[in-house]
Scaffold this motif. Sequence first.
Motif, PDB file in Angstrom:
ATOM      1  N   VAL A   1      37.850  43.169  41.062  1.00 56.51           N
ATOM      2  CA  VAL A   1      37.060  41.994  41.450  1.00 56.51           C
ATOM      3  C   VAL A   1      38.117  40.647  41.594  1.00 56.51           C
ATOM      4  O   VAL A   1      38.862  40.248  40.638  1.00 56.51           O
ATOM      5  CB  VAL A   1      36.017  41.698  40.325  1.00 56.51           C
ATOM      6  N   LYS A   2      38.030  40.073  42.704  1.00 55.43           N
ATOM      7  CA  LYS A   2      39.185  39.188  42.896  1.00 55.43           C
ATOM      8  C   LYS A   2      38.964  37.584  42.174  1.00 55.43           C
ATOM      9  O   LYS A   2      39.654  37.138  41.792  1.00 55.43           O
ATOM     10  CB  LYS A   2      39.455  38.816  44.306  1.00 55.43           C
ATOM     11  N   SER A   3      37.530  37.423  42.172  1.00 53.72           N
ATOM     12  CA  SER A   3      37.042  36.453  41.536  1.00 53.72           C
ATOM     13  C   SER A   3      36.078  36.454  40.339  1.00 53.72           C
ATOM     14  O   SER A   3      34.943  36.659  40.411  1.00 53.72           O
ATOM     15  CB  SER A   3      36.603  35.271  42.193  1.00 53.72           C
ATOM     16  N   ILE A   4      36.651  36.674  39.136  1.00 55.54           N
ATOM     17  CA  ILE A   4      35.850  36.958  37.967  1.00 55.54           C
ATOM     18  C   ILE A   4      35.231  35.725  37.422  1.00 55.54           C
ATOM     19  O   ILE A   4      34.102  35.624  36.756  1.00 55.54           O
ATOM     20  CB  ILE A   4      36.646  37.473  36.421  1.00 55.54           C
ATOM     21  N   GLU A   5      35.609  34.429  38.057  1.00 58.94           N
ATOM     22  CA  GLU A   5      34.843  33.128  37.592  1.00 58.94           C
ATOM     23  C   GLU A   5      33.432  33.258  37.882  1.00 58.94           C
ATOM     24  O   GLU A   5      32.688  32.563  37.408  1.00 58.94           O
ATOM     25  CB  GLU A   5      35.734  32.190  38.118  1.00 58.94           C
TER      26      GLU A   5
ATOM     27  N   ASP B 268      38.387  41.471  48.581  1.00 58.06           N
ATOM     28  CA  ASP B 268      37.858  40.633  47.483  1.00 58.06           C
ATOM     29  C   ASP B 268      37.420  41.611  46.463  1.00 58.06           C
ATOM     30  O   ASP B 268      37.935  41.517  45.219  1.00 58.06           O
ATOM     31  CB  ASP B 268      36.942  39.673  47.656  1.00 58.06           C
ATOM     32  N   ASP B 269      36.324  42.508  46.731  1.00 59.57           N
ATOM     33  CA  ASP B 269      36.158  43.556  45.542  1.00 59.57           C
ATOM     34  C   ASP B 269      36.152  45.057  46.109  1.00 59.57           C
ATOM     35  O   ASP B 269      36.067  45.111  47.428  1.00 59.57           O
ATOM     36  CB  ASP B 269      34.700  43.317  45.099  1.00 59.57           C
ATOM     37  N   PHE B 270      36.400  45.883  45.340  1.00 57.60           N
ATOM     38  CA  PHE B 270      37.000  47.371  45.789  1.00 57.60           C
ATOM     39  C   PHE B 270      36.003  48.251  44.956  1.00 57.60           C
ATOM     40  O   PHE B 270      36.067  48.136  43.683  1.00 57.60           O
ATOM     41  CB  PHE B 270      38.331  47.561  45.663  1.00 57.60           C
ATOM     42  N   LEU B 271      35.068  49.001  45.337  1.00 56.12           N
ATOM     43  CA  LEU B 271      34.207  49.769  44.855  1.00 56.12           C
ATOM     44  C   LEU B 271      34.564  51.343  45.360  1.00 56.12           C
ATOM     45  O   LEU B 271      34.810  51.340  46.459  1.00 56.12           O
ATOM     46  CB  LEU B 271      32.704  49.721  45.229  1.00 56.12           C
TER      47      LEU B 271
END
Length: 304
Positions: free
Chosen positions: A257-261, A232-235
Motif C-alpha cells: 500500500v503506497k499511501s497509508i495516509e 500503488d497497491d499490490f494484491l
Amino acid sequence: MLINFKQCINKIKDIREGKFIEGLKLGFPEIDEYFRFKKTNLNIIMGFPNSGKTHFAIYLMTLYTLKHKTKWLIYSSENESFSLIQKIIEFICVKPINKIEEDDFKKKVDFVYDHFQFIDIHTLYNYQSLLDVAYDVKAFFNYNGFFIDPYNSLQIEKDKLKGVSTHEYHYEAMSEFRVFCQTNEITLWLCMHANTEAMRRLHPPSHDFAGHPAFPSPAAVEGGSKHLNRCDDFLICHRYTGHSTLWPNTYIQVAKVKSIETGGRPTPLDKPICLSSIPNNVGFKLGSTEIRQPNIVEQLNLPF
C-alpha cells in the motif's frame, strides 16, 4: 515543466490538519483496514490460474458500486462480457440467475448498464490502443475505475521493440498507466499472473497446508518486480482448490500500500483477508466456511 509547489504544500497542510481524503470504505474493518478504493491509483491483482482473481475483482467492484455508485470500464479478454454481467447481477441479488424474478432482473440489468461498460474482447489491443479506447469512452461514460484482465493478454507493439528491450517496454506501459490514472482521476486495476517458478512452490511438510501451492511472492509477478515497483497497491489472490474443506475460500494478501495516509496497509503474512464463497457461488461472506454470518451484500443493508 516544474510542479505546482503551492499545490503540494496545500496537500501537506491537509495532512497536518487531518483533512486528507481517505480512500472509500465498504464498512467492513476486515477489508477497510487493508484496502480502499482510491482515485488515481494503479493497482495490481496477482494470482495463479483459477485462483479467483477475476471473480474477486468483479465482486469488489460490485461492492464499491453498491456502496458508492462507482462506475467501471472493463476489459476482460478471457471472459465473455455476458458472463460478467450475469455474475454482477447474481452478486447483487445473491441468487443464481434463474432464481431471480423477472421484474427484479430488469431493474438489475438497468443498474449494471448505468454503472458498468465493457470493451469488446473480440478485438486485439496493445496497451496504448487500449488506453486510446479508454480515453474515448471517458468522453461519454464518466467511469471511476478501469479493469484490465489480464495484462499478458495485451499485444506487444513490435515496432516499439526495435529500439527498446521487453523490460523497458513493460516499464513504459506501467508508466503510461500511471499517467492515465493521475490525469483522469481513475483507478486502474490490472490483473496479472504469477510466474511458472512460483507455481512449483509448495508449503513444507510442517505447514498447516503442507503439499498445497504456497502463496506467490509479490516478486513472482510475471515480467518481474518492475510491476511491483510501479504500482500503488499490490494484491495477491490465492485459493487452496485441492483442500477438502477450505476450497471455497479466497485469500487476499495486500502486499503493498503506497499511501497509508489515505487508508489501508499490508495484511499480516499469516492473516490474509479470508472471503468464503456462499452457496451457488453468488457472493462471499467474511471469514472461513465455519463462521455463520450474513454475506457481505446482505450486511450492506441496501434498499434493493
